[in-house]
Design a protein around this motif. Structure first.
Motif, PDB file in Angstrom:
ATOM      1  N   SER A 155     -13.317  11.904  -4.895  1.00 33.74           N
ATOM      2  CA  SER A 155     -13.095  11.449  -3.520  1.00 33.74           C
ATOM      3  C   SER A 155     -12.733   9.970  -3.473  1.00 33.74           C
ATOM      4  O   SER A 155     -13.246   9.172  -4.258  1.00 33.74           O
ATOM      5  CB  SER A 155     -14.390  11.700  -2.740  1.00 33.74           C
ATOM      6  OG  SER A 155     -14.439  10.918  -1.572  1.00 33.74           O
ATOM      7  N   ARG A 156     -11.875   9.603  -2.550  1.00 40.02           N
ATOM      8  CA  ARG A 156     -11.487   8.190  -2.426  1.00 40.02           C
ATOM      9  C   ARG A 156     -10.999   7.884  -1.013  1.00 40.02           C
ATOM     10  O   ARG A 156     -10.679   8.794  -0.253  1.00 40.02           O
ATOM     11  CB  ARG A 156     -10.398   7.846  -3.438  1.00 40.02           C
ATOM     12  CG  ARG A 156      -9.052   8.481  -3.151  1.00 40.02           C
ATOM     13  CD  ARG A 156      -8.169   8.511  -4.373  1.00 40.02           C
ATOM     14  NE  ARG A 156      -8.742   9.367  -5.412  1.00 40.02           N
ATOM     15  CZ  ARG A 156      -8.244   9.507  -6.637  1.00 40.02           C
ATOM     16  NH1 ARG A 156      -7.180   8.837  -6.999  1.00 40.02           N
ATOM     17  NH2 ARG A 156      -8.812  10.318  -7.506  1.00 40.02           N
ATOM     18  N   SER A 157     -10.913   6.603  -0.707  1.00 42.25           N
ATOM     19  CA  SER A 157     -10.349   6.182   0.578  1.00 42.25           C
ATOM     20  C   SER A 157      -9.578   4.889   0.408  1.00 42.25           C
ATOM     21  O   SER A 157      -9.959   4.040  -0.386  1.00 42.25           O
ATOM     22  CB  SER A 157     -11.464   5.968   1.613  1.00 42.25           C
ATOM     23  OG  SER A 157     -10.889   5.474   2.820  1.00 42.25           O
ATOM     24  N   GLY A 158      -8.497   4.758   1.139  1.00 46.92           N
ATOM     25  CA  GLY A 158      -7.734   3.519   1.152  1.00 46.92           C
ATOM     26  C   GLY A 158      -7.746   2.924   2.553  1.00 46.92           C
ATOM     27  O   GLY A 158      -6.893   2.116   2.888  1.00 46.92           O
ATOM     28  N   ASP A 159      -8.736   3.339   3.351  1.00 43.30           N
ATOM     29  CA  ASP A 159      -8.690   2.970   4.771  1.00 43.30           C
ATOM     30  C   ASP A 159      -9.072   1.523   5.057  1.00 43.30           C
ATOM     31  O   ASP A 159      -8.854   1.039   6.167  1.00 43.30           O
ATOM     32  CB  ASP A 159      -9.567   3.914   5.599  1.00 43.30           C
ATOM     33  CG  ASP A 159      -8.803   5.178   6.002  1.00 43.30           C
ATOM     34  OD1 ASP A 159      -7.559   5.166   5.889  1.00 43.30           O
ATOM     35  OD2 ASP A 159      -9.435   6.159   6.412  1.00 43.30           O
ATOM     36  N   ILE A 160      -9.691   0.827   4.087  1.00 38.28           N
ATOM     37  CA  ILE A 160      -9.960  -0.592   4.307  1.00 38.28           C
ATOM     38  C   ILE A 160      -8.941  -1.415   3.513  1.00 38.28           C
ATOM     39  O   ILE A 160      -8.931  -1.407   2.282  1.00 38.28           O
ATOM     40  CB  ILE A 160     -11.408  -0.952   3.908  1.00 38.28           C
ATOM     41  CG1 ILE A 160     -12.390  -0.139   4.754  1.00 38.28           C
ATOM     42  CG2 ILE A 160     -11.661  -2.451   4.080  1.00 38.28           C
ATOM     43  CD1 ILE A 160     -13.838  -0.284   4.349  1.00 38.28           C
TER      44      ILE A 160
ATOM     45  N   VAL B 261      -6.776  -0.620   0.027  1.00 33.31           N
ATOM     46  CA  VAL B 261      -7.230  -0.688  -1.364  1.00 33.31           C
ATOM     47  C   VAL B 261      -7.993   0.597  -1.663  1.00 33.31           C
ATOM     48  O   VAL B 261      -8.881   0.988  -0.909  1.00 33.31           O
ATOM     49  CB  VAL B 261      -8.157  -1.907  -1.581  1.00 33.31           C
ATOM     50  CG1 VAL B 261      -8.665  -1.938  -3.018  1.00 33.31           C
ATOM     51  CG2 VAL B 261      -7.416  -3.179  -1.234  1.00 33.31           C
ATOM     52  N   ILE B 262      -7.627   1.276  -2.750  1.00 34.61           N
ATOM     53  CA  ILE B 262      -8.247   2.559  -3.068  1.00 34.61           C
ATOM     54  C   ILE B 262      -9.647   2.345  -3.647  1.00 34.61           C
ATOM     55  O   ILE B 262      -9.832   1.637  -4.631  1.00 34.61           O
ATOM     56  CB  ILE B 262      -7.391   3.344  -4.086  1.00 34.61           C
ATOM     57  CG1 ILE B 262      -5.976   3.573  -3.550  1.00 34.61           C
ATOM     58  CG2 ILE B 262      -8.057   4.680  -4.444  1.00 34.61           C
ATOM     59  CD1 ILE B 262      -5.884   4.388  -2.289  1.00 34.61           C
TER      60      ILE B 262
ATOM     61  N   GLY C 114       0.795  -1.220   0.000  1.00 31.54           N
ATOM     62  CA  GLY C 114       0.000   0.000   0.000  1.00 31.54           C
ATOM     63  C   GLY C 114       0.828   1.270   0.000  1.00 31.54           C
ATOM     64  O   GLY C 114       0.356   2.305  -0.447  1.00 31.54           O
ATOM     65  N   PHE C 115       2.021   1.220   0.517  1.00 34.55           N
ATOM     66  CA  PHE C 115       2.764   2.467   0.688  1.00 34.55           C
ATOM     67  C   PHE C 115       4.145   2.496   0.032  1.00 34.55           C
ATOM     68  O   PHE C 115       4.489   3.436  -0.663  1.00 34.55           O
ATOM     69  CB  PHE C 115       2.924   2.778   2.183  1.00 34.55           C
ATOM     70  CG  PHE C 115       1.641   3.140   2.871  1.00 34.55           C
ATOM     71  CD1 PHE C 115       0.983   4.312   2.562  1.00 34.55           C
ATOM     72  CD2 PHE C 115       1.085   2.307   3.839  1.00 34.55           C
ATOM     73  CE1 PHE C 115      -0.200   4.666   3.196  1.00 34.55           C
ATOM     74  CE2 PHE C 115      -0.092   2.650   4.477  1.00 34.55           C
ATOM     75  CZ  PHE C 115      -0.736   3.838   4.156  1.00 34.55           C
TER      76      PHE C 115
ATOM     77  N   GLU D 223     -17.958  -7.049   0.151  1.00 37.00           N
ATOM     78  CA  GLU D 223     -16.957  -6.267  -0.566  1.00 37.00           C
ATOM     79  C   GLU D 223     -16.612  -4.991   0.200  1.00 37.00           C
ATOM     80  O   GLU D 223     -17.501  -4.324   0.727  1.00 37.00           O
ATOM     81  CB  GLU D 223     -17.505  -5.870  -1.954  1.00 37.00           C
ATOM     82  CG  GLU D 223     -17.776  -7.052  -2.875  1.00 37.00           C
ATOM     83  CD  GLU D 223     -16.496  -7.818  -3.199  1.00 37.00           C
ATOM     84  OE1 GLU D 223     -15.451  -7.162  -3.381  1.00 37.00           O
ATOM     85  OE2 GLU D 223     -16.548  -9.057  -3.231  1.00 37.00           O
ATOM     86  N   PRO D 224     -15.323  -4.613   0.211  1.00 41.35           N
ATOM     87  CA  PRO D 224     -14.941  -3.364   0.874  1.00 41.35           C
ATOM     88  C   PRO D 224     -15.747  -2.159   0.390  1.00 41.35           C
ATOM     89  O   PRO D 224     -16.090  -1.273   1.178  1.00 41.35           O
ATOM     90  CB  PRO D 224     -13.465  -3.214   0.512  1.00 41.35           C
ATOM     91  CG  PRO D 224     -12.984  -4.617   0.362  1.00 41.35           C
ATOM     92  CD  PRO D 224     -14.142  -5.381  -0.226  1.00 41.35           C
ATOM     93  N   VAL D 225     -16.099  -2.135  -0.913  1.00 40.16           N
ATOM     94  CA  VAL D 225     -16.835  -0.976  -1.424  1.00 40.16           C
ATOM     95  C   VAL D 225     -18.216  -0.874  -0.769  1.00 40.16           C
ATOM     96  O   VAL D 225     -18.759   0.220  -0.584  1.00 40.16           O
ATOM     97  CB  VAL D 225     -16.917  -1.008  -2.974  1.00 40.16           C
ATOM     98  CG1 VAL D 225     -17.841  -2.113  -3.462  1.00 40.16           C
ATOM     99  CG2 VAL D 225     -17.362   0.347  -3.519  1.00 40.16           C
TER     100      VAL D 225
END
Lengths: 478, 225
Positions: free
Chosen positions: B197-202, B205-206, A33-34, A184-186
């Motif tokens: 807008s977006r988040s990678g907090d979970i 994963v973006i 991720g980083f 799903e994360p989304v």
């Protein structure tokens, strides 16, 4: 929420973390991720290294003139119709914010992500005063549901897996259909968006941190990807900014230089999605935005760091690159550090804020590999400062007796070169013999704490002194 | 002593200064009045067309979408197309911008809603102050014409950007902003917007569409010859 630091139990925390399978699985995401993203985006900008120098110089210049820039900044905020409050301590900052909330009879406070808010344990204080704080950054929201502290300064929930978030959402969002699909994360993201949208619209006050404060214009700056900070500060009647005094930069040009290294170092983006410059409250010509704009400037020990071995730490722009690249952080995660700031920057900062007697373990939890310093966008010499803490700890007799004995034992030989020279080859042969074909030792006498989770490589070749001699004579011959 | 006086005097004690030293005062005065540009980034120092191309490329790599329009008059039809192709209702939130009001919306079926967003809008349209090529960043300034809530609350954020308002780097944009608003004076809010807008907090994963718009669409008006 971190009212009770566990930094003094770092060793136990780390031990538990190493055995936590969920955590170990989640920590694998840090690498992909980083690290790779930062490297790729830095490689795309030929000026990246020079910009790091520029960012360092801007922060050094600002710190050397901090009193004057603070005065200038305050004047500009007031000119724009805002209010500036000064807080010497966490307690003072909490009180100022609670007073502001009570004056406007606030019940619900939305919050943008702020490490200063964590540092002063603001949420606990608000709750105690009967005010409901609602974290709106997705990661902060998740950990608030779990009553946990952030484990990373920019990715507060990096220690969790999606399945854990799912069960938290099912536990808390009981007004939603129990049979809904959250595989799903989304779907998790969408649910948080819906739940928090109502909170944004009904909040009485919005509290954000600030990545920077600009002296030239009296602006506070937030940098986010979600847009939560903007909804937090735009929709309620009052916007409160909580920021520490070292967030100052002189001009818009200066902050633009630093922004070029911030997102690249933090998330590996060319630029974060939202960078917002706020200057004062709603104006006569505006149709939205807060009617009141307050800034709380927090010192909390920082003014005393100026002029000391730890002044350079005040350059920190909270990107998180040092922890993203730290092998110790990868192994134990952020919670083991026991307070607000984990990783190498936490190992330096936490002892200044909590005291080396409580946080002395942190600067010792380093392999001194130097990766943190090599990626720091403002070139903070983190390993050097951890060494300063070790020295301070030793001179204050806070180091454990066994360690002091070990050092004294080594010092005895180090001060007697002839003895040292004769003894080391003998010791090396012994270790080599014990390690035999494996090339490493699984256990060492008196060092099981070290070897339980690591293998000790057996010494290869001759001693340093003999290698040095050999190289030197080769060098002469060549 | 007040907290303010205490903090300032502690800083001065730590730095070994009084706050009255002429060279320090001059340093600060000069820094703020001249606002030196610092190191410039090579990628933004391009001829005009190069900057425009770079803006498009960078905005799209930040996951914004972009349509080029030959004239400002083409905006209503382009908005209608966009709403239709995304299966959105024919409704659009806008501020009180005379430029937008002067357009012929009657030729479309779009229902215009004026004023700040209340959080119920699917689509909103604002004017950008500028676009910065080096990172494909839109620069939005708060006003009654272009309310800040329209940048953040609708699911679909549409932005009109005149090609002539694109600058190579942030510093050139600040120079233009100072010309418009005056040195040391800022609009209440300046929003830099780089993609949706977006988040990678979970699990790092973006995912798009965290709290702000799920999509960002730029209508770029070409320069007239």
């Amino acid at each position: 929420m971190t009212a009770h630091p566990t930094t003094s139990r770092f060793k136990d925390n780390a031990h538990e973390a190493l055995g936590d399978d969920q955590l170990q699985k989640a920590m694998l995401n840090v690498r992909a991720g980083f690290i790779d993203k930062r490297a790729a985006v830095a490689a795309k900008l030929p000026e990246f290294e020079a910009l790091r120098d520029s960012a360092r110089d801007i922060k050094n210049h600002t710190l050397a003139h901090l009193d004057l820039y603070l005065e200038r900044y305050e004047q500009k905020v007031i000119e724009a119709g805002g209010h500036v409050h000064w807080a010497r301590t966490a307690e003072e900052a909490r009180q100022i914010i609670i007073d502001l909330c009570q004056k406007s009879d606030a019940k619900i406070v939305t919050k943008g992500k702020s490490m200063i808010s964590e540092e002063i344990a603001l949420n606990a204080a608000l709750s105690k005063a009967g005010i409901t704080p609602v974290e709106t950054d997705l990661g902060e929201y998740i950990i608030q549901l779990r009553d946990e502290a952030p484990s990373h300064i920019i990715a507060p929930a990096v220690h969790l897996n999606a399945s854990q978030v799912e069960s938290d959402f099912r536990r808390v969002h009981t007004h939603l259909d129990a049979d809904r699909d959250l595989q799903e994360p989304v779907q998790l993201l969408t649910e948080a968006r819906q739940v928090l949208r109502d909170r944004f619209l009904s909040a009485d006050i919005g509290i954000t941190g600030a990545n920077f404060l600009v002296a030239e214009t009296g602006s506070s700056i937030i940098v986010t990807n979600e847009g939560n900070g903007d909804l937090t500060q735009t929709l309620p009647k009052t916007h409160i900014v909580i920021a520490s005094i070292e967030k100052l930069v002189p001009t818009l040009e200066d902050v633009s230089q630093i922004l070029r290294v911030l997102a690249r170092s933090a998330t590996g983006q060319e630029m974060s999605v939202y960078t917002t410059f706020s200057t004062g409250p709603r104006r006569a010509t505006d149709v939205d935005g807060p009617e009141n704009y307050h800034v709380v400037l927090l010192d909390n020990g920082r003014s005393s760091m100026l002029g000391t071995d730890f002044q350079d730490m005040l350059r920190c722009i909270r990107c998180g690159a040092c922890m993203n690249h730290c092998p110790v952080y990868h192994a134990v995660g952020g919670h083991a550090y026991g307070w607000v700031y984990p990783g190498p920057m936490g190992a330096v900062l936490t002892p200044t804020l909590l005291g080396v007697d409580k946080a002395g373990h942190l600067p010792n939890a380093s392999t001194f590999c130097g990766r943190c310093e090599s990626v720091c966008p403002v070139r903070i010499p983190l390993p050097k400062m951890m060494r300063h803490w070790r020295e301070a700890e030793f001179s204050r007799h806070l180091t454990p007796a066994t360690q002091r004995f070990g050092l004294a034992f080594w010092a005895f030989f180090a001060k007697r070169p002839a003895l040292y020279k004769n003894l080391t080859p003998w010791l090396m042969s012994l270790m080599h013999l014990l390690g035999r074909d494996k090339g490493y030792l699984r256990a060492l006498p008196l060092a099981s704490g070290w070897t339980d989770s690591r293998d000790f490589p057996t010494p290869q070749g001759g001693t340093f002194q003999s290698l040095y001699r050999k190289q030197k004579s080769n060098g002469r011959a060549a | 002593m007040s907290a303010r006086a205490d903090i300032l005097s502690n800083i001065r004690r730590s730095l070994g200064v009084t706050g009255e030293e002429a060279p320090r005062l001059t340093n600060v005065e000069q820094r703020i009045s001249t606002a030196p540009r610092g190191l410039s980034v090579g990628r933004s120092q391009l001829p005009r067309q190069g900057q425009i191309d770079l803006f498009k490329q960078q905005a799209e790599s930040a996951l914004a979408s972009l349509t080029e329009l030959d004239s400002y008059e083409a905006v209503p039809a382009a908005v209608a197309d966009y709403l239709r192709s995304n299966n959105l209702p024919a409704a659009l939130r806008i501020g009180h911008d005379p430029r937008l009001d002067g357009l012929d919306w009657g030729s479309t079926a779009i229902d215009l809603l004026h004023g700040p967003s209340d959080g119920q809008d699917m689509a909103g349209l604002n004017h950008a102050f500028s676009g910065v090529a080096e990172t494909g960043t839109l620069v939005m300034t708060a006003s009654a014409e272009n309310p800040t809530t329209i940048n953040f609350l609708p699911d679909y954020a549409l932005v009109v950007l005149h090609e002539k308002d694109i600058t190579g780097d942030y510093e050139s944009m600040w120079a233009n902003l100072r010309q418009t608003y005056g040195k040391g004076t800022m609009p209440r809010v300046v929003n830099w917007v780089t993609g949706p807008s977006r988040s990678g907090d979970i699990e790092q994963v973006i995912l798009l569409g965290a709290h702000g718009p799920r999509r960002l669409h730029i209508l770029m008006i070409k320069e007239q010859d």
